[in-house]
Design a protein around this motif. Structure first.
Motif, PDB file in Angstrom:
ATOM      1  N   SER A   1       0.707  -1.221   0.036  1.00 48.90           N
ATOM      2  CA  SER A   1      -0.031   0.041   0.008  1.00 48.90           C
ATOM      3  C   SER A   1       0.795   1.233  -0.016  1.00 48.90           C
ATOM      4  O   SER A   1       1.747   1.268   0.734  1.00 48.90           O
ATOM      5  N   ALA A   2       0.480   2.154  -0.860  1.00 48.08           N
ATOM      6  CA  ALA A   2       1.360   3.550  -0.930  1.00 48.08           C
ATOM      7  C   ALA A   2       1.172   4.196   0.614  1.00 48.08           C
ATOM      8  O   ALA A   2       2.283   4.791   0.675  1.00 48.08           O
ATOM      9  N   ALA A   3       0.052   4.145   1.098  1.00 54.27           N
ATOM     10  CA  ALA A   3       0.302   4.687   2.362  1.00 54.27           C
ATOM     11  C   ALA A   3       1.253   3.990   3.497  1.00 54.27           C
ATOM     12  O   ALA A   3       1.442   4.660   4.274  1.00 54.27           O
ATOM     13  N   ASN A   4       1.639   2.798   3.343  1.00 48.74           N
ATOM     14  CA  ASN A   4       2.473   2.315   4.135  1.00 48.74           C
ATOM     15  C   ASN A   4       3.927   2.393   3.567  1.00 48.74           C
ATOM     16  O   ASN A   4       4.906   1.765   4.132  1.00 48.74           O
ATOM     17  N   GLN A   5       4.263   3.120   2.783  1.00 52.20           N
ATOM     18  CA  GLN A   5       5.681   3.342   1.944  1.00 52.20           C
ATOM     19  C   GLN A   5       6.249   4.447   2.364  1.00 52.20           C
ATOM     20  O   GLN A   5       5.628   5.685   2.540  1.00 52.20           O
ATOM     21  N   LYS A   6       7.639   4.392   2.760  1.00 50.63           N
ATOM     22  CA  LYS A   6       8.376   5.791   2.963  1.00 50.63           C
ATOM     23  C   LYS A   6       9.588   5.432   1.819  1.00 50.63           C
ATOM     24  O   LYS A   6      10.290   4.682   2.036  1.00 50.63           O
ATOM     25  N   LEU A   7       9.883   6.426   1.146  1.00 51.28           N
ATOM     26  CA  LEU A   7      10.771   6.433  -0.124  1.00 51.28           C
ATOM     27  C   LEU A   7      11.861   7.142   0.693  1.00 51.28           C
ATOM     28  O   LEU A   7      11.779   8.436   0.974  1.00 51.28           O
ATOM     29  N   LEU A   8      13.166   6.705   0.378  1.00 57.11           N
ATOM     30  CA  LEU A   8      14.311   7.329   1.068  1.00 57.11           C
ATOM     31  C   LEU A   8      15.324   7.449  -0.080  1.00 57.11           C
ATOM     32  O   LEU A   8      15.680   6.549  -0.969  1.00 57.11           O
ATOM     33  N   LEU A   9      16.033   8.634  -0.058  1.00 58.67           N
ATOM     34  CA  LEU A   9      17.132   9.135  -0.998  1.00 58.67           C
ATOM     35  C   LEU A   9      18.390   9.401  -0.199  1.00 58.67           C
ATOM     36  O   LEU A   9      18.114  10.397   0.612  1.00 58.67           O
ATOM     37  N   MET A  10      19.257   8.652  -0.143  1.00 58.83           N
ATOM     38  CA  MET A  10      20.469   9.061   0.628  1.00 58.83           C
ATOM     39  C   MET A  10      20.062   9.037   2.060  1.00 58.83           C
ATOM     40  O   MET A  10      20.385  10.034   2.989  1.00 58.83           O
ATOM     41  N   GLY A  11      19.076   8.200   2.438  1.00 51.99           N
ATOM     42  CA  GLY A  11      18.750   8.465   3.812  1.00 51.99           C
ATOM     43  C   GLY A  11      17.601   9.343   4.316  1.00 51.99           C
ATOM     44  O   GLY A  11      17.120   9.241   5.342  1.00 51.99           O
ATOM     45  N   ARG A  12      17.134  10.021   3.256  1.00 52.02           N
ATOM     46  CA  ARG A  12      16.086  11.307   3.631  1.00 52.02           C
ATOM     47  C   ARG A  12      14.926  10.982   2.892  1.00 52.02           C
ATOM     48  O   ARG A  12      14.799  10.436   1.693  1.00 52.02           O
ATOM     49  N   PRO A  13      13.887  11.042   3.540  1.00 45.79           N
ATOM     50  CA  PRO A  13      12.356  10.899   3.208  1.00 45.79           C
ATOM     51  C   PRO A  13      11.958  11.813   2.135  1.00 45.79           C
ATOM     52  O   PRO A  13      12.428  13.054   2.099  1.00 45.79           O
ATOM     53  N   LEU A  14      11.460  11.268   1.154  1.00 45.76           N
ATOM     54  CA  LEU A  14      10.720  11.912  -0.066  1.00 45.76           C
ATOM     55  C   LEU A  14       9.735  12.472   0.265  1.00 45.76           C
ATOM     56  O   LEU A  14       8.537  11.631   0.818  1.00 45.76           O
ATOM     57  N   ASN A  15       9.204  13.680   0.060  1.00 42.18           N
ATOM     58  CA  ASN A  15       7.770  14.358   0.232  1.00 42.18           C
ATOM     59  C   ASN A  15       6.966  13.724  -1.220  1.00 42.18           C
ATOM     60  O   ASN A  15       7.125  14.061  -2.189  1.00 42.18           O
ATOM     61  N   ASN A  16       5.775  13.450  -0.567  1.00 46.43           N
ATOM     62  CA  ASN A  16       4.729  12.866  -1.632  1.00 46.43           C
ATOM     63  C   ASN A  16       4.118  14.190  -2.578  1.00 46.43           C
ATOM     64  O   ASN A  16       3.921  13.524  -3.834  1.00 46.43           O
ATOM     65  N   ASP A  17       4.304  15.064  -2.124  1.00 54.79           N
ATOM     66  CA  ASP A  17       3.877  16.330  -3.100  1.00 54.79           C
ATOM     67  C   ASP A  17       4.971  16.520  -4.043  1.00 54.79           C
ATOM     68  O   ASP A  17       4.612  17.452  -5.254  1.00 54.79           O
ATOM     69  N   GLN A  18       6.226  16.444  -3.733  1.00 55.94           N
ATOM     70  CA  GLN A  18       7.278  16.814  -4.797  1.00 55.94           C
ATOM     71  C   GLN A  18       7.452  15.961  -6.000  1.00 55.94           C
ATOM     72  O   GLN A  18       6.961  14.597  -5.894  1.00 55.94           O
ATOM     73  N   THR A  19       8.071  16.467  -7.306  1.00 57.33           N
ATOM     74  CA  THR A  19       8.309  15.698  -8.473  1.00 57.33           C
ATOM     75  C   THR A  19       9.712  14.958  -8.199  1.00 57.33           C
ATOM     76  O   THR A  19      10.377  15.429  -7.543  1.00 57.33           O
ATOM     77  N   ILE A  20       9.770  14.148  -9.040  1.00 57.96           N
ATOM     78  CA  ILE A  20      11.109  13.777  -9.443  1.00 57.96           C
ATOM     79  C   ILE A  20      12.139  15.016  -9.627  1.00 57.96           C
ATOM     80  O   ILE A  20      13.120  14.799  -9.221  1.00 57.96           O
ATOM     81  N   ALA A  21      11.510  15.505 -10.580  1.00 58.63           N
ATOM     82  CA  ALA A  21      12.487  16.583 -11.018  1.00 58.63           C
ATOM     83  C   ALA A  21      12.928  17.568  -9.717  1.00 58.63           C
ATOM     84  O   ALA A  21      14.196  18.414  -9.821  1.00 58.63           O
ATOM     85  N   SER A  22      12.136  17.662  -8.631  1.00 59.95           N
ATOM     86  CA  SER A  22      12.572  18.432  -7.485  1.00 59.95           C
ATOM     87  C   SER A  22      13.617  17.820  -6.836  1.00 59.95           C
ATOM     88  O   SER A  22      14.193  18.682  -5.820  1.00 59.95           O
TER      89      SER A  22
END
Length: 130
Positions: free
Chosen positions: A37-58
């Motif tokens: 479930s997307a609600a149960n996911q936390k995506l990390l880049l270099m240990g930092r969480p990514l914000n749902n509202d941000q785009t890949i380009a940001s």
């Protein structure tokens, strides 16, 4: 562009994403691929969480071949109840039953005194093997 999703203690997943894709859209793709479930996911880049509202380009560090880490969080009570209802009822009815269940649960919980809650917690702790 292609990015790799590394599930902690799990498999890898290769996704095709656009620079304009939001992180939430990426999570929805992951849900389709891995049934998490997307609600149960936390995506990390270099240990930092990514914000749902941000785009890949940001996120300038996300480019072709980037590997994002996926942490799967435990579902909340509401998600667990909804998943149970979905096994037996259509989606719309499952949502309605879950909302009714949660409202009733919260109403009954607020009727309890602090002493009642403490006794309940003590009874659960006493059942846990040491």
């Amino acid at each position: 562009m292609q990015i790799t999703i590394k599930v902690l203690k799990g498999q890898d997943c290769l996704l095709e994403v656009l620079p304009t894709s939001t992180i939430l859209e990426v999570k929805q793709q992951i849900e389709g691929e891995l049934q998490i479930s997307a609600a149960n996911q936390k995506l990390l880049l270099m240990g930092r969480p990514l914000n749902n509202d941000q785009t890949i380009a940001s996120y300038p560090n996300i480019k072709q071949g980037t590997k994002l880490n996926l942490v799967v969080m435990k579902p909340c009570l509401r998600d667990s109840i909804l998943r149970g209802f979905r096994k037996h009822f259509p989606e719309q009815q499952s949502e309605r039953l879950t909302n009714e269940f949660m409202a009733d649960f919260e109403r009954k919980l607020t009727e309890q005194s602090l002493d009642d809650l403490e006794r309940f917690a003590d009874s659960i702790v006493s059942r846990v093997p040491t």
